[in-house]
Motif scaffolding. Sequence first.
Motif, PDB file in Angstrom:
ATOM      1  N   THR A  68      35.097 -10.351  37.528  1.00 45.11           N
ATOM      2  CA  THR A  68      35.311 -11.307  38.059  1.00 45.11           C
ATOM      3  C   THR A  68      36.317 -11.464  38.939  1.00 45.11           C
ATOM      4  N   LEU A  69      36.378 -11.815  40.541  1.00 41.07           N
ATOM      5  CA  LEU A  69      37.703 -12.092  41.036  1.00 41.07           C
ATOM      6  C   LEU A  69      38.006 -13.108  41.785  1.00 41.07           C
ATOM      7  N   TYR A  70      39.190 -13.687  41.217  1.00 37.45           N
ATOM      8  CA  TYR A  70      39.532 -14.973  42.216  1.00 37.45           C
ATOM      9  C   TYR A  70      41.217 -15.035  42.963  1.00 37.45           C
ATOM     10  N   VAL A  71      41.124 -15.449  43.923  1.00 40.02           N
ATOM     11  CA  VAL A  71      41.707 -15.249  45.204  1.00 40.02           C
ATOM     12  C   VAL A  71      42.072 -16.783  45.302  1.00 40.02           C
ATOM     13  N   PHE A  72      44.173 -16.309  45.752  1.00 37.72           N
ATOM     14  CA  PHE A  72      44.776 -18.039  45.944  1.00 37.72           C
ATOM     15  C   PHE A  72      45.962 -17.436  47.097  1.00 37.72           C
ATOM     16  N   ASP A  73      46.011 -18.686  48.045  1.00 39.55           N
ATOM     17  CA  ASP A  73      46.598 -18.456  49.012  1.00 39.55           C
ATOM     18  C   ASP A  73      48.213 -18.730  48.144  1.00 39.55           C
ATOM     19  N   THR A 104      48.030 -14.245  53.230  1.00 36.94           N
ATOM     20  CA  THR A 104      49.403 -13.725  52.326  1.00 36.94           C
ATOM     21  C   THR A 104      47.941 -14.581  50.750  1.00 36.94           C
ATOM     22  N   TYR A 105      47.646 -13.437  50.186  1.00 35.06           N
ATOM     23  CA  TYR A 105      47.128 -14.142  48.733  1.00 35.06           C
ATOM     24  C   TYR A 105      47.592 -13.222  47.107  1.00 35.06           C
ATOM     25  N   ASP A 106      47.401 -13.904  46.300  1.00 29.20           N
ATOM     26  CA  ASP A 106      47.298 -13.410  45.323  1.00 29.20           C
ATOM     27  C   ASP A 106      45.877 -13.437  44.448  1.00 29.20           C
ATOM     28  N   MET A 107      45.954 -11.860  43.741  1.00 30.77           N
ATOM     29  CA  MET A 107      44.865 -11.942  43.249  1.00 30.77           C
ATOM     30  C   MET A 107      43.972 -11.536  41.545  1.00 30.77           C
ATOM     31  N   LEU A 108      43.277 -12.361  41.074  1.00 28.48           N
ATOM     32  CA  LEU A 108      43.322 -11.903  39.290  1.00 28.48           C
ATOM     33  C   LEU A 108      41.890 -11.572  38.598  1.00 28.48           C
ATOM     34  N   ALA A 109      41.348 -11.112  38.593  1.00 25.47           N
ATOM     35  CA  ALA A 109      40.815 -10.308  37.817  1.00 25.47           C
ATOM     36  C   ALA A 109      40.523  -9.882  36.952  1.00 25.47           C
ATOM     37  N   TRP A 110      39.547 -10.913  36.052  1.00 25.17           N
ATOM     38  CA  TRP A 110      39.127 -10.690  34.286  1.00 25.17           C
ATOM     39  C   TRP A 110      37.286 -10.019  34.140  1.00 25.17           C
ATOM     40  N   THR A 129      33.920 -21.082  37.448  1.00 26.26           N
ATOM     41  CA  THR A 129      33.572 -20.622  38.866  1.00 26.26           C
ATOM     42  C   THR A 129      35.067 -21.507  40.221  1.00 26.26           C
ATOM     43  N   ASP A 130      35.879 -22.274  39.026  1.00 33.25           N
ATOM     44  CA  ASP A 130      36.322 -23.298  40.906  1.00 33.25           C
ATOM     45  C   ASP A 130      37.775 -23.894  39.637  1.00 33.25           C
ATOM     46  N   PRO A 131      38.218 -22.130  38.984  1.00 30.43           N
ATOM     47  CA  PRO A 131      39.551 -23.372  38.710  1.00 30.43           C
ATOM     48  C   PRO A 131      40.957 -24.324  39.684  1.00 30.43           C
ATOM     49  N   ALA A 132      41.386 -24.852  38.975  1.00 30.50           N
ATOM     50  CA  ALA A 132      42.585 -25.681  39.629  1.00 30.50           C
ATOM     51  C   ALA A 132      43.366 -24.603  40.452  1.00 30.50           C
ATOM     52  N   SER A 133      43.763 -24.096  39.509  1.00 31.30           N
ATOM     53  CA  SER A 133      45.074 -22.962  39.534  1.00 31.30           C
ATOM     54  C   SER A 133      44.976 -21.938  38.829  1.00 31.30           C
ATOM     55  N   MET A 134      45.566 -20.901  38.663  1.00 30.28           N
ATOM     56  CA  MET A 134      45.751 -19.591  38.141  1.00 30.28           C
ATOM     57  C   MET A 134      45.893 -19.733  36.621  1.00 30.28           C
ATOM     58  N   SER A 135      46.965 -20.457  37.012  1.00 30.43           N
ATOM     59  CA  SER A 135      47.256 -21.803  35.464  1.00 30.43           C
ATOM     60  C   SER A 135      45.785 -21.071  34.620  1.00 30.43           C
ATOM     61  N   ALA A 136      45.105 -21.931  35.024  1.00 31.66           N
ATOM     62  CA  ALA A 136      44.086 -22.225  34.522  1.00 31.66           C
ATOM     63  C   ALA A 136      43.060 -21.147  33.758  1.00 31.66           C
ATOM     64  N   LEU A 137      43.323 -19.877  34.566  1.00 30.23           N
ATOM     65  CA  LEU A 137      42.673 -19.049  33.836  1.00 30.23           C
ATOM     66  C   LEU A 137      42.697 -18.093  32.925  1.00 30.23           C
ATOM     67  N   ALA A 214      44.894 -11.625  12.644  1.00 30.15           N
ATOM     68  CA  ALA A 214      45.682 -11.816  13.471  1.00 30.15           C
ATOM     69  C   ALA A 214      45.882 -12.623  14.454  1.00 30.15           C
ATOM     70  N   ASP A 215      46.816 -12.942  15.421  1.00 29.05           N
ATOM     71  CA  ASP A 215      46.966 -14.846  16.164  1.00 29.05           C
ATOM     72  C   ASP A 215      46.375 -14.214  17.526  1.00 29.05           C
ATOM     73  N   ASN A 216      45.511 -13.631  17.638  1.00 24.61           N
ATOM     74  CA  ASN A 216      45.680 -13.469  19.194  1.00 24.61           C
ATOM     75  C   ASN A 216      44.241 -13.679  19.560  1.00 24.61           C
ATOM     76  N   SER A 217      43.657 -14.690  19.793  1.00 20.37           N
ATOM     77  CA  SER A 217      41.873 -14.482  20.117  1.00 20.37           C
ATOM     78  C   SER A 217      42.354 -15.584  21.728  1.00 20.37           C
ATOM     79  N   GLU A 218      43.403 -15.098  22.459  1.00 22.07           N
ATOM     80  CA  GLU A 218      43.628 -16.094  23.704  1.00 22.07           C
ATOM     81  C   GLU A 218      44.392 -15.207  24.326  1.00 22.07           C
ATOM     82  N   MET A 219      44.710 -15.625  25.459  1.00 26.82           N
ATOM     83  CA  MET A 219      45.303 -14.376  26.671  1.00 26.82           C
ATOM     84  C   MET A 219      46.051 -15.985  27.692  1.00 26.82           C
ATOM     85  N   ASP A 220      46.337 -16.134  28.245  1.00 26.33           N
ATOM     86  CA  ASP A 220      47.009 -16.321  29.733  1.00 26.33           C
ATOM     87  C   ASP A 220      46.520 -16.155  30.954  1.00 26.33           C
ATOM     88  N   TYR A 221      46.859 -16.099  32.353  1.00 28.61           N
ATOM     89  CA  TYR A 221      46.582 -16.013  33.315  1.00 28.61           C
ATOM     90  C   TYR A 221      47.353 -15.144  33.934  1.00 28.61           C
TER      91      TYR A 221
END
Length: 352
Positions: A68-73, A104-110, A129-137, A214-221
């Motif tokens: 799944t690819l997310y592209v932001f301007d 010019t774009y920034d791309m993030l993939a999970w 499928t429609d994150p408000a910002s990259m930080s939501a991912l 462990a306390d590793n059940s969540e990663m940020d963008y």
Amino acid sequence: MKRLNMRQILHGTRSVTVALAVAAALSACDSVIYEDQGDCSVHYRVPFTFTTNILNADAFASQVTSVTLYVFDRQGRLVLSKSDSGTSLASGQYKMDVDLLPGTYDMLAWCSGDSPMADPLSFAIGGGTDPASMSALSATLPLREKDGNYYVDQDIKPLFYGMVSGVACEANAYGYIDLPAINLMKDTNVLKVVLENIDGTEMKADDFSIEILADNSEMDYRNELVGATLVSYRPWATQMLVSDRNESKADESLLPSGLMAEMTTGRLMTDRRPMLRVIRNEDMITIINLDLIKYLVMVKGHYQGRYSDQQYLDRMDEHTLAFFIDADKNWYIAGGISINGWRIVPEQNEDL
């Protein structure tokens, strides 16, 4: 006066028509002719690779089954969200087609892989499928809870992360254009824990409880661990083992003298302290309480000069730890620990 016959007139008209068509084509394609394209439109493609592994080889085709690819301007607005899966990812030639305007774009993939189990857990990706910002991912593992304690007792589908910034889609571009590849990192780890009686006597599956705390059940963008929820990762498969020293006996007399438990956990990082704990069930005494990060990086071996501790943990996604158990069902510390085939003997006075 020069006279022209009908053949000359038609030939001249045809020449003018062809010349005008060629001129129009050259103008539309910015004076570049793509003989193998058939048109002058632009087709952007995003390649994916997975070389952040201990072999430093591209394992995308063999391990990744959905992307799944997310592209932001540059203003941080989502301009494209696209998912793909299926046999095309295993072709060894996979590239995702993306419909983008010049900019010019920034791309993030999970991305994810397959589990050998029928009911694995999957990390939930924040923002949908429609994150408000990259930080939501963010990526968050669904947890079970009992009496205020959180745990996971299922396998976890492999999770992969990748990001590239400042990807330029030039104006007046034509043809098939490969954008910079997104190289993935694997965030899930399988740990196999083996317990074996030193005298070969029978061991039962319910003699011990094994877990990773462990306390590793969540990663940020940014793929950094966030949150502080302590999770008990418990075995999703347990296999009874027969000691090598008993193999000379007739098959019908063999008794299991060891067990192997398999667990899957989230990303392992050097700034956290996940612990491997083994409890003797008959009296609920903890016989092993091991600092996982400390001991896993001890066996970097010939990777010592190539990778930092964190790079090694990000590349080595499967670990096997073996312990000897004595007649009193205690850890026989003098027998040491075998980690990925390397033997380590802890100090007798070390806090374990």
